[in-house]
Design a protein around this motif. Sequence first.
Motif, PDB file in Angstrom:
ATOM      1  N   UNK A  50      -5.330 -14.445   8.266  1.00 47.21           N
ATOM      2  CA  UNK A  50      -3.969 -14.350   7.758  1.00 47.21           C
ATOM      3  C   UNK A  50      -3.092 -15.348   8.496  1.00 47.21           C
ATOM      4  N   UNK A  95      -6.848 -18.010  -1.452  1.00 46.45           N
ATOM      5  CA  UNK A  95      -7.835 -16.935  -1.507  1.00 46.45           C
ATOM      6  C   UNK A  95      -7.909 -16.397  -2.918  1.00 46.45           C
ATOM      7  N   UNK A 134      -9.057 -13.193  -5.601  1.00 40.17           N
ATOM      8  CA  UNK A 134      -8.747 -11.769  -5.520  1.00 40.17           C
ATOM      9  C   UNK A 134      -9.756 -11.017  -4.675  1.00 40.17           C
ATOM     10  N   UNK A 146      -8.936 -11.446  -1.085  1.00 40.61           N
ATOM     11  CA  UNK A 146      -7.714 -10.708  -0.733  1.00 40.61           C
ATOM     12  C   UNK A 146      -8.023  -9.237  -0.608  1.00 40.61           C
ATOM     13  N   UNK A 191      -7.705  -6.719   2.477  1.00 40.85           N
ATOM     14  CA  UNK A 191      -6.819  -5.560   2.355  1.00 40.85           C
ATOM     15  C   UNK A 191      -7.513  -4.283   2.766  1.00 40.85           C
ATOM     16  N   UNK A 220      -7.098  -3.120   6.287  1.00 40.70           N
ATOM     17  CA  UNK A 220      -5.816  -2.657   6.811  1.00 40.70           C
ATOM     18  C   UNK A 220      -5.852  -1.153   7.033  1.00 40.70           C
ATOM     19  N   UNK A 221      -4.974  -0.663   7.870  1.00 37.82           N
ATOM     20  CA  UNK A 221      -5.024   0.779   8.183  1.00 37.82           C
ATOM     21  C   UNK A 221      -4.416   1.648   7.088  1.00 37.82           C
ATOM     22  N   UNK A 222      -5.181   1.874   6.034  1.00 35.90           N
ATOM     23  CA  UNK A 222      -4.700   2.778   4.995  1.00 35.90           C
ATOM     24  C   UNK A 222      -4.979   4.222   5.389  1.00 35.90           C
ATOM     25  N   UNK A 247      -3.784   2.059  -3.387  1.00 25.78           N
ATOM     26  CA  UNK A 247      -3.839   0.607  -3.264  1.00 25.78           C
ATOM     27  C   UNK A 247      -4.721   0.057  -4.364  1.00 25.78           C
ATOM     28  N   UNK A 248      -4.838  -1.256  -4.403  1.00 26.47           N
ATOM     29  CA  UNK A 248      -5.409  -1.899  -5.585  1.00 26.47           C
ATOM     30  C   UNK A 248      -6.817  -1.412  -5.886  1.00 26.47           C
ATOM     31  N   UNK A 249      -7.597  -1.181  -4.835  1.00 27.15           N
ATOM     32  CA  UNK A 249      -8.982  -0.808  -5.138  1.00 27.15           C
ATOM     33  C   UNK A 249      -9.163   0.693  -5.319  1.00 27.15           C
ATOM     34  N   UNK A 250      -8.239   1.477  -4.865  1.00 32.93           N
ATOM     35  CA  UNK A 250      -8.409   2.902  -5.123  1.00 32.93           C
ATOM     36  C   UNK A 250      -8.005   3.234  -6.552  1.00 32.93           C
ATOM     37  N   UNK A 287      -5.597 -14.210 -10.894  1.00 37.14           N
ATOM     38  CA  UNK A 287      -6.992 -13.794 -10.804  1.00 37.14           C
ATOM     39  C   UNK A 287      -6.952 -12.333 -11.204  1.00 37.14           C
ATOM     40  N   UNK A 326      -2.696 -15.223  -7.396  1.00 40.06           N
ATOM     41  CA  UNK A 326      -3.296 -15.585  -6.119  1.00 40.06           C
ATOM     42  C   UNK A 326      -3.041 -17.030  -5.756  1.00 40.06           C
ATOM     43  N   UNK A 362       0.222  -3.174 -10.805  1.00 40.70           N
ATOM     44  CA  UNK A 362       0.271  -1.822 -10.264  1.00 40.70           C
ATOM     45  C   UNK A 362      -0.484  -1.816  -8.950  1.00 40.70           C
ATOM     46  N   UNK A 363       0.173  -1.332  -7.891  1.00 37.26           N
ATOM     47  CA  UNK A 363      -0.436  -1.304  -6.558  1.00 37.26           C
ATOM     48  C   UNK A 363      -0.967  -2.674  -6.164  1.00 37.26           C
ATOM     49  N   UNK A 387      -0.749  -8.542   0.453  1.00 35.96           N
ATOM     50  CA  UNK A 387      -0.814  -9.974   0.716  1.00 35.96           C
ATOM     51  C   UNK A 387      -0.202 -10.765  -0.428  1.00 35.96           C
ATOM     52  N   UNK A 438      -5.061   4.932 -12.824  1.00 34.98           N
ATOM     53  CA  UNK A 438      -6.378   4.327 -12.898  1.00 34.98           C
ATOM     54  C   UNK A 438      -6.291   3.036 -13.691  1.00 34.98           C
ATOM     55  N   UNK A 439      -7.185   2.100 -13.305  1.00 30.85           N
ATOM     56  CA  UNK A 439      -7.161   0.801 -13.966  1.00 30.85           C
ATOM     57  C   UNK A 439      -8.571   0.465 -14.450  1.00 30.85           C
ATOM     58  N   UNK A 469       2.649  -0.835   5.593  1.00 31.50           N
ATOM     59  CA  UNK A 469       1.710  -1.486   6.492  1.00 31.50           C
ATOM     60  C   UNK A 469       2.179  -2.912   6.648  1.00 31.50           C
ATOM     61  N   UNK A 510       0.839  -0.297  12.186  1.00 29.44           N
ATOM     62  CA  UNK A 510       0.648   0.659  11.099  1.00 29.44           C
ATOM     63  C   UNK A 510       1.506   1.856  11.411  1.00 29.44           C
TER      64      UNK A 510
END
Lengths: 143, 615
Positions: free
Chosen positions: A7, A57, A59, A62, A66, A69-71, A77-80, B107, B112, B146-147, B151, B217-218, B585, B597
């Motif tokens: 970063x 970078x 996706x 990124x 991500x 990070x301390x979630x 977040x994007x992946x959940x 992306x 990005x 969404x979410x 970064x 959900x996505x 964060x 954090x």
Amino acid sequence: MCVGISMDGVSENKMVPSDFSTGPMEKAAKPLPFKDPNFVHSGHGGAVAGKKNRTWKNLKQILASERALPWQLNDPNYFSIDAPPSFKPAKKYSDVSGLLANYTDPQSKLRFSTIEEFSYIRRLPSDVVTGYLALRKATSIVP
Amino acid sequence: MAAATAAGLATNVFPFRDARAAPDPVLEAGPVAHGSLPVPLVLDNGSFQARAGWACPGPDPGPEPRLQFRAVCARGRGGARGGAGPQVGNALGSLEPLRWMLRSPFDRNVPVNLELQELLLDYSFQHLGVSSQGCVDHPIVLTEAVCTPLYSRQMMSELLFECYGIPKVAYGIDSLFSFYHNNPKNMISSGLIISSGYQCTHILPILEGRLDARNCKRINLGGSQAAGYLQRLLQLKYPGHLAAITLSRMEEILHEHSYIAEDYVEELQKWRCPDYYENNVHKMQLPFSSKLLGSTLTSEEKQERRQQQLRRLQELNARRREEKLQLDQERLDRLLYVQELLEDGQMDQFHKALIELNMDSPEELQSYIQKLSAAVEQAKQKILQAEVSLEVDVVDSKPETPDLEQLEPSLEDVENINDFEPLFSEETPEVEKPVATVQPVFNLAAYHQLFVGTERIRAPEIIFQPSLIGEEQAGIAETLQYILDRYPKDVQELLVQNVLLTGGNMMYPGMKVRIEKELLEMRPFQSSFQVQLAANPVLDAWYGARDWALDHLDNEDVWITRKDYEEKGGGYLREHCASNVYVPIRLPKQASRSAEAQASGKGSGASGGGAGEQA
């Protein structure tokens, strides 16, 4: 640890030209095409002389950083947000016509629903066959 | 049947429009941009299209956003000649010639590549007539995913604040803006949004006017995956038209000729019937191209070629025969010499020679000599005949072939010529046909048509059945059920009373009916639900953002100011009714690795989590 460094590197790259309010900075060897300069450009993204040309970078990268990070457990977040995989068995459709397929050709693994489709499949060149399988992500893993 | 096809020949034939985009004019900002307060700029930053415009206060909010362009840029043709820089959006005209040079800042649905994003923003500001010096002096409302990853938001904020020097920015989710635009009471009510865009489809539950981000959900499928699927299907079906089946034409087919089946399996059954197929297939007419399938030669040229091949073959055969003849002749001479030895009475030499020749007795030698001399005679005769036939016209060579065929098998060890002979005899009868053969009746128009039948429903179906393209994620219906099951029954009831469909990929005919049917299947018996399609699924996000901007001009605590950005970092977000949930964060900036954090209880407790707990 690596997250922080990467970063740093990227943000450092962009932060270095520090004064932005002193008027427009021209891009290398290209005159600004605007009649009245209404905003400034800063040479970020790797075109600054002396810096290594860092690419942006994508996706995947990124998201990988991500994740580190301390979630907390319930943070969105994007992946959940990704939808879960399906629990229901997938219906099988013919590769050629899209109708419901009851049969599969053992030689090429393509699905078909009628006899005419079968003869059509048997006459297909191999690249078309691979194309249909790739469309379904059913290509075999060659050992 | 012939009559039916003759009558139905011209039906359902559609040409491709292949529309080109007109370049946008550079607009004068006009009195709009000059008010007491700086007028907000509303930018719906989508992966398919970017829409930009002013949020002008006043009685008449104005029509569509001033700018709508594809979110792509490409260097103009001719490489980096240093003339025109990269062109953006509508200045590109038609996208197809530049397909491989198109670059997008996105992306999936997240920007990005901020350099390209900067180009898009430059284009928007320039064409909207931003005229302030040194910075862009207007608040900006910008849509984000969404979410979105922190970064990405950090980079976007940096671009806006440091490069353009905007005073304040507000980030929001496009589907939420659309939600509030379609029903202003939605600011305080609950509902479910199904939003399908170019790259992905979201299902967003809203509780008490606030996004419940934990249960969103996505599905990573949208319009671009449908277009890609359709393109591959048609390319595999028509390999001869590979280059003509372009993504732009696929998008045209999706926008104008596709629909969503209410019951997919039942609809497929209908398509099985040939009459239904005939009536409903859409034949897309490709522009004429002179390159036909197969060879590019005319029939005369083919004849020429065949004759040349024949001549070459004949010459080759003749040469081989001569060589063979020579060899046989030599061998014959040697054998005769050995025989003479016998006659002369030189028994020892004779016997030695016999052993060399691998023979046992003089009789065997004699018979071998006889056979060989006969073969030599035949070869000589054949050579004579071949020379004769070469002079004769090739067309008339057919009477020769039976003789040739008779003579050939007598030679034992002539494998290669035997291989040639079948080809030779095969070629000549074909040459017999007159040169001006009648070509098969060729419907050139039909050759250049793409028959789009079940593909009309297959391509849009991938968001309901991702297994069609091998994706493991669940489709809309199953994901919807999954989300609803995470709530207690009364909240479920509340959510399904207010379902909104928005986003460009929702505009297929039959989409609303299909969603209603899916809900009917998953909801308890005799419960009710209400599904609404957005008034303008494509532009409602922009309209909603504009309305929001006008409503919240004075409200200071929904805008992120430059001061906030500098103090709290790029990932900072101020929440409002249409925004993401902020998770505090801190991303590290520059050399200071201050990755604090903070306790998440403060972050998620103050936001949608509270609303979720109320239920």
